[in-house]
Write a protein that holds these residues in place. Structure first.
Motif, mmCIF file in Angstrom:
data_model
loop_
_atom_site.group_PDB
_atom_site.id
_atom_site.type_symbol
_atom_site.label_atom_id
_atom_site.label_comp_id
_atom_site.label_asym_id
_atom_site.label_seq_id
_atom_site.Cartn_x
_atom_site.Cartn_y
_atom_site.Cartn_z
ATOM 1 N N GLN A 120 4.188 -4.813 -5.289
ATOM 2 C CA GLN A 120 4.839 -4.413 -6.529
ATOM 3 C C GLN A 120 4.426 -5.304 -7.697
ATOM 4 O OE1 GLN A 120 8.957 -4.429 -5.634
ATOM 5 N NE2 GLN A 120 9.553 -3.355 -7.497
ATOM 6 N N ARG A 121 4.516 -6.604 -7.435
ATOM 7 C CA ARG A 121 4.270 -7.577 -8.485
ATOM 8 C C ARG A 121 2.796 -7.587 -8.905
ATOM 9 N NH1 ARG A 121 5.764 -9.973 -12.824
ATOM 10 N NH2 ARG A 121 5.431 -12.219 -12.948
ATOM 11 N N SER A 122 1.893 -7.475 -7.925
ATOM 12 C CA SER A 122 0.481 -7.551 -8.298
ATOM 13 C C SER A 122 0.063 -6.279 -9.042
ATOM 14 C CB SER A 122 -0.397 -7.790 -7.072
ATOM 15 O OG SER A 122 -0.150 -6.836 -6.098
ATOM 16 N N THR A 123 0.622 -5.127 -8.659
ATOM 17 C CA THR A 123 0.328 -3.904 -9.392
ATOM 18 C C THR A 123 0.776 -4.051 -10.842
ATOM 19 O OG1 THR A 123 0.796 -2.727 -7.358
ATOM 20 C CG2 THR A 123 0.589 -1.397 -9.338
ATOM 21 N N GLU A 124 1.980 -4.616 -10.991
ATOM 22 C CA GLU A 124 2.552 -4.805 -12.317
ATOM 23 C C GLU A 124 1.665 -5.725 -13.173
ATOM 24 O OE1 GLU A 124 6.563 -6.246 -11.898
ATOM 25 O OE2 GLU A 124 6.398 -7.309 -13.825
ATOM 26 N N LEU A 125 1.234 -6.825 -12.571
ATOM 27 C CA LEU A 125 0.417 -7.787 -13.309
ATOM 28 C C LEU A 125 -0.947 -7.190 -13.656
ATOM 29 C CD1 LEU A 125 1.209 -11.091 -11.392
ATOM 30 C CD2 LEU A 125 1.808 -10.569 -13.749
ATOM 31 N N LEU A 126 -1.538 -6.482 -12.711
ATOM 32 C CA LEU A 126 -2.849 -5.891 -12.957
ATOM 33 C C LEU A 126 -2.768 -4.836 -14.048
ATOM 34 C CD1 LEU A 126 -4.276 -5.615 -9.343
ATOM 35 C CD2 LEU A 126 -5.086 -7.082 -11.183
ATOM 36 N N ASP A 127 -1.662 -4.073 -14.043
ATOM 37 C CA ASP A 127 -1.471 -3.060 -15.088
ATOM 38 C C ASP A 127 -1.399 -3.732 -16.447
ATOM 39 O OD1 ASP A 127 -1.594 -0.920 -13.517
ATOM 40 O OD2 ASP A 127 0.585 -0.623 -13.316
#
Lengths: 364, 246
Positions: free
Chosen positions: B115-122
């Motif tokens: 969840q967190r890495s998707t958010e950061l990458l976005d």
């Protein structure tokens, strides 16, 4: 936190897998060394051409020549005259010449009857390679003795390695060397690389305990070493025909201990070196050289000067190779080499505690 | 005050006869971008190491995210993020593998990590590079990624040690936008830098000279106080008084 250890092991494994060249080297070196030492570099007597000088080609002489020719290590090249001996040896056509005395038959008969007799066979051997010459001489003597006299004065039996195969000797040595190479050298370089790259700094600011970082680094190298160990054992058994009559279990157990020792050594090197180059040099000079020279891998420890004999006692490989040799070739069980095991265990504990302490000190 | 995230009182670190950090005191508030300036050798790094739980003060006291620097070093490490001047992600791992590693270190579950890495990458506009090896990214991108990863566990404070060294002005600007965003979300930023234009972006600044905090205020008021046009002038006026060399 359990899964941060897992993430570290995963990361280290990826580092190794991504570095295909190193991976290949690590996997290939043992195989190459085994084949090289097992077949190419050997002190065995192999394919020695032999010529014979015999004034009378009696039955006794024919009998001896037949035995000689039947032997896989010698090739009978034919009869020559005494004048040709020198030129044949000089040109290297033959490695040894057997000269039967003209009264060979009578001498044999006398010897059989127990009457002392003067030498009846002369061996002229090309000794430009001392090792080959001395084993060839010994071997030729034993072949000829059998035909010269039924009633021999003594009987020699080569135990454990009757064909005197040098591969038997080298396999434990290679094992002693290769695990130091994989475990000590690679772990130390990989730890120092993190210091050099600056990634260690970030890891230290994270809540992971340094000890965990280190152990996570050791896990994949330990796994690789186990694969290498299995490869070596399989090659030794099925390619070189090393007997391993002492039981593979014992060999394996002692090797695992030696692996842990090598890993601790790698950790120790990493605490004293700042750059990858230094780590490599230290591993190569401080670890490889003593192993080659002082562990009994190439030269018997008994033949070393007294001083180096004493130095050799602190070389872990010496104890490991000695024990593995006994288990692989003499076929003794693990219990019979317990002293070596205890020494290795002691070294592991000392090294591991020193380097862990040093490692922690460094961080402050 | 409830919103004090870092509080330091008379913090001192001595190495033998050398006092690297000399009785410094300051407070940093939640969501602040606190600039920690000083010439090389002024004691910045030593002070920062203490605040990160890497070393202990000789005397004085301090708390970071509510934990005592003297006793709770390990707890502090759990609640802060850190990004150093040297690029410190793994070049031979992909973007996503680096994220997974650091998420794992800080104890995120795999669901949280995802969840967190998707958010950061976005946020970085970086989703397409998820499986790219970090080593093949340009330096500016690497720095942004480092920052994102330093905040992957939503730390209360992020320590940035000269984060923009060697990066071009455009990327530096973008980098600071990320810092602002994080600060707006309530993350406290503690940053050291040698770029005085960056110092202007900070909410408040402290300038260390010879182990002491010589000045501490907002950039505007510091300029006023020293009757200077720019932070550069302020800094040079203060640093001139330094007795220690490099």
């Amino acid at each position: 936190m359990k899964h941060n250890f897992g993430s570290f092991v995963k990361k280290e494994t990826l580092h190794i897998l991504r570095d295909k060249r190193t991976m290949l080297v690590v996997m290939l070196i043992p195989i190459v060394l085994m084949v090289l030492f097992g077949f190419a570099i050997s002190t065995e007597v192999n394919n020695i051409n032999v010529a014979v000088v015999a004034p009378h080609r009696t039955d006794g002489v024919h009998d001896a020549v037949k035995r000689l020719d039947a032997n896989e290590y010698f090739t009978f090249k034919g009869y020559i005259t005494p004048n040709e001996i020198d030129s044949h040896l000089r040109t290297g056509n033959v490695g040894a010449v057997i000269v039967f005395a003209s009264d060979y038959e009578r001498g044999t008969a006398q010897a059989t009857a127990g009457i002392p007799t003067r030498p009846i066979i002369q061996l002229i051997v090309d000794a430009s390679n001392v090792n080959t010459a001395s084993s060839a001489t010994a071997y030729l003597q034993s072949i000829l003795l059998g035909s010269a006299s039924q009633q021999t004065m003594f009987e020699t039996r080569m135990l454990f390695n009757p064909q005197m195969k040098s591969a038997y000797n080298f396999v434990p040595g290679i094992m002693g060397l290769i695990f130091i190479l994989v475990c000590a050298m690679m772990t130390s370089v990989s730890i120092v690389r993190e210091k050099e790259m600056g990634t260690m700094e970030v890891l230290l600011v994270s809540p992971v305990r340094p000890v965990k970082i280190i152990f996570a680094k050791m896990v994949p190298y330990f796994a690789i070493s186990c694969i290498v160990l299995i490869t070596i054992l399989l090659l030794a058994r099925y390619l070189l025909g090393v007997p391993m009559s002492g039981g593979v279990g014992g060999i394996f157990a002692l090797s695992l201990l030696y692996l842990i020792l090598s890993l601790s050594l790698g950790l120790f090197v990493s605490t004293i070196s700042k750059t990858q180059v230094v780590a490599l040099l230290v591993s190569a000079m401080v670890m490889m050289m003593p192993i080659m020279m002082l562990s009994g891998m190439l030269f018997p420890i008994e033949n070393l000067p007294r001083f180096f004999q004493i130095v050799s006692t602190i070389v872990p490989a010496r104890w490991y190779i000695d024990a593995i040799r006994k288990m692989m070739i003499q076929g003794v069980p693990l219990m019979a080499v317990w002293e070596n095991g205890i020494i290795l265990l002691g070294m592991t504990i000392v090294l591991l505690s020193i380097s862990l302490r040093k490692f922690n000190d460094k961080l402050e | 005050m409830n919103d004090v995230v870092i509080s330091v009182r008379e913090l001192t670190k001595r190495f033998c006869n050398f006092t690297a950090v000399d009785h410094i005191s300051f407070d940093v508030h939640k969501g602040e971008i606190f600039g920690f300036l000083g010439a090389n050798g002024a004691g910045k790094t030593t002070a920062m190491r203490i605040l990160c739980g890497l070393s202990y003060p000789t005397s004085g006291s301090g708390t970071v995210a509510g934990y005592d620097v003297m006793h709770d070093g390990e707890e502090i490490k759990r609640h802060i993020g850190y990004m150093s001047q040297r690029f410190s992600l793994y070049n031979d791992l992909t973007v996503w593998e680096n994220m997974r590693l650091f998420a794992g270190i800080y104890g995120l579950t795999s669901k949280q990590t995802e969840q967190r890495s998707t958010e950061l990458l976005d946020r970085l506009n970086f989703s397409s590079e998820r499986n790219t090896l970090v080593g093949s990214l340009p330096l500016g991108w690497k720095q942004k990624l480092s920052f994102a990863i330093a905040t992957i566990h939503r730390p209360e404070v992020v320590f940035l040690d000269e984060p923009t060294g060697g990066v071009d002005p455009v990327t530096r600007r973008q980098f600071w936008e990320l810092i602002y965003e994080a600060a707006n979300e309530g993350t406290t930023i503690f940053v050291t830098t040698h770029y005085m234009d960056e110092a202007e972006y900070c909410s408040r600044l402290s300038i260390m000279v010879d182990g002491k905090v010589q000045a501490l205020d907002t950039p505007a008021r510091l300029k006023q106080q020293y009757a200077a046009e720019s932070m550069d002038e302020v800094f040079r006026t203060l640093a001139r008084g330094a007795k220690r060399g490099e």
